[in-house]
Design a protein around this motif. Structure first.
Motif, PDB file in Angstrom:
ATOM      1  N   LYS A   1     -64.837 -10.017 -32.533  1.00 40.83           N
ATOM      2  CA  LYS A   1     -66.197  -9.508 -32.311  1.00 40.83           C
ATOM      3  C   LYS A   1     -66.387  -9.209 -30.831  1.00 40.83           C
ATOM      4  O   LYS A   1     -65.840  -9.892 -29.976  1.00 40.83           O
ATOM      5  CB  LYS A   1     -67.232 -10.567 -32.735  1.00 40.83           C
ATOM      6  N   ARG A   2     -67.189  -8.171 -30.560  1.00 44.77           N
ATOM      7  CA  ARG A   2     -67.506  -7.864 -29.173  1.00 44.77           C
ATOM      8  C   ARG A   2     -68.637  -8.786 -28.718  1.00 44.77           C
ATOM      9  O   ARG A   2     -69.665  -8.886 -29.375  1.00 44.77           O
ATOM     10  CB  ARG A   2     -67.933  -6.392 -29.058  1.00 44.77           C
ATOM     11  N   ASN A   3     -68.397  -9.471 -27.603  1.00 44.44           N
ATOM     12  CA  ASN A   3     -69.429 -10.352 -27.070  1.00 44.44           C
ATOM     13  C   ASN A   3     -70.527  -9.501 -26.430  1.00 44.44           C
ATOM     14  O   ASN A   3     -70.248  -8.738 -25.506  1.00 44.44           O
ATOM     15  CB  ASN A   3     -68.802 -11.281 -26.023  1.00 44.44           C
ATOM     16  N   PRO A   4     -71.763  -9.587 -26.917  1.00 44.61           N
ATOM     17  CA  PRO A   4     -72.822  -8.694 -26.425  1.00 44.61           C
ATOM     18  C   PRO A   4     -73.117  -8.894 -24.927  1.00 44.61           C
ATOM     19  O   PRO A   4     -73.549  -7.961 -24.259  1.00 44.61           O
ATOM     20  CB  PRO A   4     -74.047  -9.062 -27.281  1.00 44.61           C
ATOM     21  N   ASP A   5     -72.874 -10.094 -24.414  1.00 43.05           N
ATOM     22  CA  ASP A   5     -73.168 -10.347 -23.003  1.00 43.05           C
ATOM     23  C   ASP A   5     -72.095  -9.795 -22.081  1.00 43.05           C
ATOM     24  O   ASP A   5     -72.385  -9.121 -21.095  1.00 43.05           O
ATOM     25  CB  ASP A   5     -73.328 -11.855 -22.752  1.00 43.05           C
ATOM     26  N   SER A   6     -70.832 -10.078 -22.423  1.00 42.89           N
ATOM     27  CA  SER A   6     -69.754  -9.690 -21.511  1.00 42.89           C
ATOM     28  C   SER A   6     -69.093  -8.378 -21.907  1.00 42.89           C
ATOM     29  O   SER A   6     -68.370  -7.778 -21.126  1.00 42.89           O
ATOM     30  CB  SER A   6     -68.699 -10.798 -21.464  1.00 42.89           C
ATOM     31  N   GLY A   7     -69.331  -7.917 -23.124  1.00 43.44           N
ATOM     32  CA  GLY A   7     -68.688  -6.707 -23.601  1.00 43.44           C
ATOM     33  C   GLY A   7     -67.218  -6.889 -23.935  1.00 43.44           C
ATOM     34  O   GLY A   7     -66.495  -5.932 -24.181  1.00 43.44           O
ATOM     35  N   VAL A   8     -66.766  -8.148 -23.945  1.00 40.45           N
ATOM     36  CA  VAL A   8     -65.350  -8.436 -24.188  1.00 40.45           C
ATOM     37  C   VAL A   8     -65.125  -8.696 -25.676  1.00 40.45           C
ATOM     38  O   VAL A   8     -65.939  -9.340 -26.340  1.00 40.45           O
ATOM     39  CB  VAL A   8     -64.918  -9.676 -23.357  1.00 40.45           C
ATOM     40  N   ASN A   9     -63.996  -8.161 -26.201  1.00 39.48           N
ATOM     41  CA  ASN A   9     -63.632  -8.457 -27.582  1.00 39.48           C
ATOM     42  C   ASN A   9     -63.100  -9.874 -27.667  1.00 39.48           C
ATOM     43  O   ASN A   9     -62.187 -10.254 -26.931  1.00 39.48           O
ATOM     44  CB  ASN A   9     -62.560  -7.487 -28.074  1.00 39.48           C
ATOM     45  N   GLU A  10     -63.674 -10.644 -28.566  1.00 37.34           N
ATOM     46  CA  GLU A  10     -63.267 -12.044 -28.711  1.00 37.34           C
ATOM     47  C   GLU A  10     -62.785 -12.305 -30.138  1.00 37.34           C
ATOM     48  O   GLU A  10     -63.445 -11.927 -31.103  1.00 37.34           O
ATOM     49  CB  GLU A  10     -64.455 -12.967 -28.392  1.00 37.34           C
TER      50      GLU A  10
ATOM     51  N   SER B   1     -59.056  -8.489 -20.190  1.00 38.27           N
ATOM     52  CA  SER B   1     -60.514  -8.394 -20.190  1.00 38.27           C
ATOM     53  C   SER B   1     -61.150  -9.275 -19.117  1.00 38.27           C
ATOM     54  O   SER B   1     -62.369  -9.332 -19.007  1.00 38.27           O
ATOM     55  CB  SER B   1     -61.062  -8.764 -21.570  1.00 38.27           C
TER      56      SER B   1
ATOM     57  N   ARG C   1     -62.404 -10.461 -15.443  1.00 37.54           N
ATOM     58  CA  ARG C   1     -62.796  -9.860 -14.172  1.00 37.54           C
ATOM     59  C   ARG C   1     -61.787 -10.280 -13.100  1.00 37.54           C
ATOM     60  O   ARG C   1     -61.102 -11.288 -13.223  1.00 37.54           O
ATOM     61  CB  ARG C   1     -64.179 -10.361 -13.750  1.00 37.54           C
TER      62      ARG C   1
END
Lengths: 669, 85
Positions: free
Chosen positions: A581-590, A640, A642
């Motif tokens: 799922k894409r994390n809505p806060d970080s935009g990272v796929n988890e 993904s 930073r």
């Protein structure tokens, strides 16, 4: 004899005629296992072979050897009537509380078996010194709890108890308990198996849960012998294919837990090898598939004719144990397995009509569709074929395809190389199996195959073993080994082996980590059953029998819990989709790790660890429980991160902190 | 985990690692971190980072990598998941 969940088989074997065409088989008989009283079936089968062999042979019988999967079936079918609730007392003052007893059991089985568990002071360090001494007050307090709950089976599970040479913690606790709770079965884990807390405890739990049932069963065997006029010794087959006398078996039924399949492999080897037209060729390993009424057990016969042993762990009914026994894979497929149709899908087992095949299955006028009914619908001559006329060719086809897939999958699990191997197909339920399987060179069905287990039991040998810790500071290793071998041979003779045939088959020396000057030696000697011993040791059965009232059937737990089926081996690998799922806060796929992912990761980690880093089992169990409680575990790709990401690193017992270390070759440690 | 697995097969995993991370965070004055990563994805050490990253501990993602070139196969999970379709 072999007393299975479905059939009771008897064979009368003449050990002087083993080289004849009949392989010494004078008579055999197969009859449905009777329940709840298995003795009726035993009487039927034995009296039948005795009648076949002629009137006067009763006095010539030297011994009766019984192998049974009866106890195993109780666990596989999660039968609450035949399994006692168990209390487990762990001895460790400060450790292991995160992974309590029964963690490794399927929830359904844990529901049935878990009576109570507690932790008390005790336990050892790895060097054999005490973590804490036993505290009698604590033991008595646990006894109160056990008594209050009305539990009759207790396991004492001490950390590092198998190396407890000086403190005898488990035995001290047992003695205190025995005084306080005289009618309770108490199992010390160190007497059941070896190092490996969870696996030893699992085995001890199953042992405790079946002790009462085992005693009742063995008592039934004796009673049947008396009625048949058989005045000879009763032996019980063990997991490794050797025998022990019935008295000893009643204390450690777990060691006879899986003797049926071991016997069938040895019986299949005895009956089948040399009949495969392969004499001129190099002998390969052979897969033995033994199909009973409830389960199918598969194992590997090595080119030597002996079963391949399980490496470190064995899995019985979903419970991992550390036992030496033949490597077997059991699946819930048998002649009585219940067929259910769900839309276009069919499911087979794991439950079975078992011994009630001839009353409950459709082809015998019952109302339950079984694998045997499908075989009958497909042309097998059994029962009344008109009763299965209604079964459509599509159903027959899908059951056959499913059966084939189940067998191929289990064969694949057993094989070490992709090369096709021959299969010996034995057992009464083998009629439900296809004769062509992928990954198999040929399927051989030997003569007398339907009673291979009983034949295997009859050719059993006697084993004596030594598993002890020796000091090598004052005795050279060679002398220690000689001593262990001599003790193993002596134990084999004491257990009934003919001194002229005894030889040491296995000797192993294992250093004890972090302890110098001591070594653990495991030796095993095996010999033929001595006819003299048999004559000398005719039992006094009455004296050993226990009070009748202790064995009344507990019918209140009769309903089989069906709220959860085991997921093992049922995952469709092709259709499985991990959750990313894409994390809505970080935009990272988890990747959100599921229980299935976790199981696979755990297997992968075990393999990649190459035994270094330990078994991930404990971590797996903890994570699994966290997921079941609604916890989440996320995995992300390193790309993904930073550039200034703060990363903690778990390095052994010491966590390290890295700043953006992934692009920095040395890391910032 | 450091040391011999001969210890951990009897004295089963407990919460030492989570406690150690908490102590290190306190020492360094970190209130949180971005991710956790393991030394080696092998044996018990392969799953331990998942316990630290679990929502029942620090609730941080686990990096699909270790220091010896192994992965938890995020790529497999990603490619076979429904996220692309």
């Amino acid at each position: 004899m072999d007393v299975g969940g479905t059939n009771t088989d008897a064979v009368l074997l003449d050990l002087d005629a083993v080289h004849q065409e009949s392989r010494g088989v004078l008579a055999f008989h197969k009859t449905p296992t009777t329940s709840p009283n298995v003795t009726d079936g035993i009487e039927t089968a034995v009296s039948n072979v005795l009648r076949q062999a002629g009137r006067d042979c009763v006095s010539e019988i030297t011994c009766l050897i019984v192998g049974t999967t009866h106890f195993l079936n109780a666990v596989i079918e999660r039968d609450g009537r035949r399994l006692s609730k168990v209390a487990v007392i762990r001895l460790s003052k400060s450790f292991t509380k995160d992974i309590p007893p029964f963690s490794d059991f399927a929830p359904v089985l844990a529901d049935i078996l878990h009576g109570y568990h507690g932790f008390i002071d005790g336990g050892l360090h790895i060097d054999g010194s005490q973590e804490a001494p036993i505290n009698k007050e604590q033991v008595l307090k646990e006894c109160d709890a056990i008594e209050r709950l009305g539990i009759n089976a207790v396991v004492i599970s001490g950390i590092f108890s198998p190396i407890d040479q000086h403190f005898h913690q488990e035995h001290i606790v047992r003695d205190i308990m025995r005084q306080r709770l005289p009618d309770v079965d108490i199992v010390c884990s160190s007497e059941v198996s070896n190092i490996g807390l969870l696996e030893r405890e699992n085995a001890s739990i199953l042992n405790a849960s079946i002790m009462k049932f085992a005693r009742r069963t063995i008592r039934g065997f004796r009673a049947a012998m008396r009625r048949l006029g058989l005045d000879c010794t009763l032996f019980i087959s063990q997991n490794d294919g050797t025998v022990i006398d019935a008295m000893s078996a009643a204390k450690l039924p777990i060691k006879t837990f899986s003797s049926g399949p071991a016997n069938s492999m040895r019986g299949a080897a005895y009956l089948g090898l040399g009949r495969m037209g392969l004499q001129d060729e190099e002998r390969t390993a052979t897969i033995v598939i033994d199909v009973g009424g409830t389960t199918t057990d598969c194992g590997v016969l090595l080119p030597s004719g002996f079963p391949r042993a399980a490496s470190a762990y064995v899995n019985v009914a979903g419970v991992t144990m550390n036992f030496s026994m033949p490597h077997l894979e059991s699946i819930g497929l048998g002649g009585g397995s219940i067929i259910r149709e769900r839309g276009n899908n069919v499911s087979i087992g794991p439950d079975s009509v078992g011994y009630q095949l001839t009353t409950k299955s459709k082809v015998f006028g019952g109302d339950t569709l079984t694998t045997t009914d499908i075989a009958a619908a497909g042309g097998l001559e059994i029962g009344n074929p008109k009763l299965v006329d209604y079964v459509t060719p599509e159903t027959i086809q899908s059951v056959r395809a499913r059966t084939k897939k189940m067998l191929e999958r289990v064969i694949d699990r057993l094989k070490l190389t992709p090369a096709p191997l021959p299969v010996l197909l034995v057992g009464g339920g083998s009629v439900v199996c296809p004769l062509e399987l992928d990954g198999v060179s040929q399927v051989v069905v030997p003569k007398f195959h339907s009673v291979a287990n009983a034949v295997g039991a009859a050719i059993s040998r006697v084993c004596g073993s030594v598993d002890a810790i020796y000091s090598i500071s004052d005795m050279p290793l060679s002398k220690v080994i000689e001593d262990a071998k001599a003790n193993a041979v002596a134990n084999a003779i004491k257990a009934g082996a003919d001194p002229n045939t005894v030889s040491v088959v296995d000797i192993d020396t294992l250093p004890i980590p972090y302890v110098s000057g001591q070594i653990r030696v495991v030796a095993k000697a095996v010999g033929d059953l001595s006819l003299d011993y048999v004559a000398d040791s005719k039992p006094l059965p009455e004296a050993e029998d226990e009070a009748e009232e202790g064995f009344t059937e507990q019918m209140k737990d009769a309903s089989l819990s069906s709220k959860e089926e085991r997921s093992d081996g049922k995952t469709d690998f092709d259709a499985y989709r991990p959750l990313v799922k894409r994390n809505p806060d970080s935009g990272v796929n988890e990747w959100f790790v599921s229980e299935t992912d976790l199981e696979w990761l755990s297997i992968g980690c075990y393999i990649l660890g190459c035994a270094g880093g330990g078994s991930p089992k404990a971590e797996f169990l903890k994570l699994r429980d966290q997921l079941r409680r609604g916890g989440t575990v996320r995995i992300i790709d390193s790309s993904s991160l930073r550039d200034d990401a703060l990363i903690y690193c778990k390095l052994g017992a010491f966590p390290y902190c890295l700043c953006h270390s992934l692009t920095c070759p040395q890391g910032v440690v | 985990m450091m040391g011999s697995p001969a210890v951990s097969i009897e004295r089963l995993n407990s919460s030492e690692c989570v406690t150690a991370v908490a102590d290190l965070m306190e020492y360094l004055g970190h209130r949180s971190f971005d991710a956790i990563m393991g030394l080696e994805i092998g044996g018990a050490n392969g799953l331990e980072p998942l316990l630290i990253g679990s929502s029942q501990a620090f609730d941080r993602p686990v990096i699909d990598a270790d220091w010896m070139g192994l992965r938890h196969t995020f790529g497999f999970a990603y490619l076979s998941s429904n996220i692309l379709t």
